[in-house]
Motif scaffolding. Structure first.
Motif, PDB file in Angstrom:
ATOM      1  N   SER A   2       0.824  -1.211   0.000  1.00 47.29           N
ATOM      2  CA  SER A   2       0.000   0.000   0.000  1.00 47.29           C
ATOM      3  C   SER A   2       0.860   1.264   0.000  1.00 47.29           C
ATOM      4  N   THR A   3       2.054   1.193   0.585  1.00 43.16           N
ATOM      5  CA  THR A   3       2.939   2.361   0.570  1.00 43.16           C
ATOM      6  C   THR A   3       3.389   2.669  -0.851  1.00 43.16           C
ATOM      7  N   ILE A   4       3.691   1.635  -1.611  1.00 48.92           N
ATOM      8  CA  ILE A   4       4.099   1.837  -3.005  1.00 48.92           C
ATOM      9  C   ILE A   4       2.945   2.435  -3.801  1.00 48.92           C
ATOM     10  N   LEU A   5       1.740   1.911  -3.583  1.00 48.92           N
ATOM     11  CA  LEU A   5       0.577   2.449  -4.293  1.00 48.92           C
ATOM     12  C   LEU A   5       0.286   3.889  -3.895  1.00 48.92           C
ATOM     13  N   LEU A   6       0.522   4.227  -2.627  1.00 51.59           N
ATOM     14  CA  LEU A   6       0.323   5.618  -2.204  1.00 51.59           C
ATOM     15  C   LEU A   6       1.321   6.553  -2.882  1.00 51.59           C
ATOM     16  N   ILE A  65      -7.639   3.606 -11.553  1.00 46.43           N
ATOM     17  CA  ILE A  65      -7.287   2.207 -11.271  1.00 46.43           C
ATOM     18  C   ILE A  65      -6.509   2.109  -9.966  1.00 46.43           C
ATOM     19  N   ASN A  66      -5.588   3.025  -9.765  1.00 48.48           N
ATOM     20  CA  ASN A  66      -4.806   3.037  -8.526  1.00 48.48           C
ATOM     21  C   ASN A  66      -5.706   3.326  -7.318  1.00 48.48           C
ATOM     22  N   SER A  67      -6.681   4.212  -7.484  1.00 49.59           N
ATOM     23  CA  SER A  67      -7.624   4.505  -6.401  1.00 49.59           C
ATOM     24  C   SER A  67      -8.427   3.268  -6.030  1.00 49.59           C
ATOM     25  N   LEU A  68      -8.874   2.515  -7.040  1.00 48.23           N
ATOM     26  CA  LEU A  68      -9.619   1.288  -6.775  1.00 48.23           C
ATOM     27  C   LEU A  68      -8.749   0.248  -6.073  1.00 48.23           C
ATOM     28  N   LEU A  73      -7.358  -2.655  -1.036  1.00 43.50           N
ATOM     29  CA  LEU A  73      -6.410  -2.998   0.031  1.00 43.50           C
ATOM     30  C   LEU A  73      -6.883  -2.486   1.384  1.00 43.50           C
ATOM     31  N   ALA A  74      -7.492  -1.322   1.412  1.00 44.48           N
ATOM     32  CA  ALA A  74      -7.995  -0.769   2.674  1.00 44.48           C
ATOM     33  C   ALA A  74      -9.158  -1.592   3.207  1.00 44.48           C
TER      34      ALA A  74
END
Length: 116
Positions: A2-6, A65-68, A73-74
């Motif tokens: 999730s850190t990478i996605l953030l 897509i990244n938001s989804l 994950l959340a």
């Protein structure tokens, strides 16, 4: 993960902001048609706006897509769902050394000044 996605999310948002600020409004087309000098640009007279619009659209799709992915994950994360639930959970479980003693003396009534 999730850190990478953030980090990717922040980079995508900054990219979208930058591309939107680089684009010209609809009123700027009249100046370009009357010899504004944009025909000698790298992308041609209309190529820059098409390139910027297309790139902005691609970054916007990646952002969604990244938001989804972040939302998925959340939702799979265990534990309290919000900051207030975290605070309530911490308040309900005091540490063993922090339990107040029930035999704490209170001030006698004679030491309390009268209300005026």
């Amino acid at each position: 993960m999730s850190t990478i996605l953030l980090v990717v999310h922040v980079m995508l948002s900054l990219g979208i902001i930058g591309l939107v600020l680089l684009q010209r409004g609809k009123g700027a087309d009249a100046g370009a048609a009357l010899g504004g000098g944009s025909s000698a640009s790298m992308f041609g007279a209309r190529g820059a706006s098409n390139f910027l619009s297309r790139t902005t659209g691609i970054l916007a799709a990646l952002f969604i897509i990244n938001s989804l992915a972040l939302a998925y994950l959340a939702s799979k994360q265990s534990g309290p769902g919000s900051v207030t639930e975290t605070f309530i959970t911490e308040q309900q479980q005091p540490a063993t050394g922090d339990i107040p003693d029930a035999s704490v003396p209170t001030a006698p009534a004679s030491d309390v000044p009268p209300a005026q």
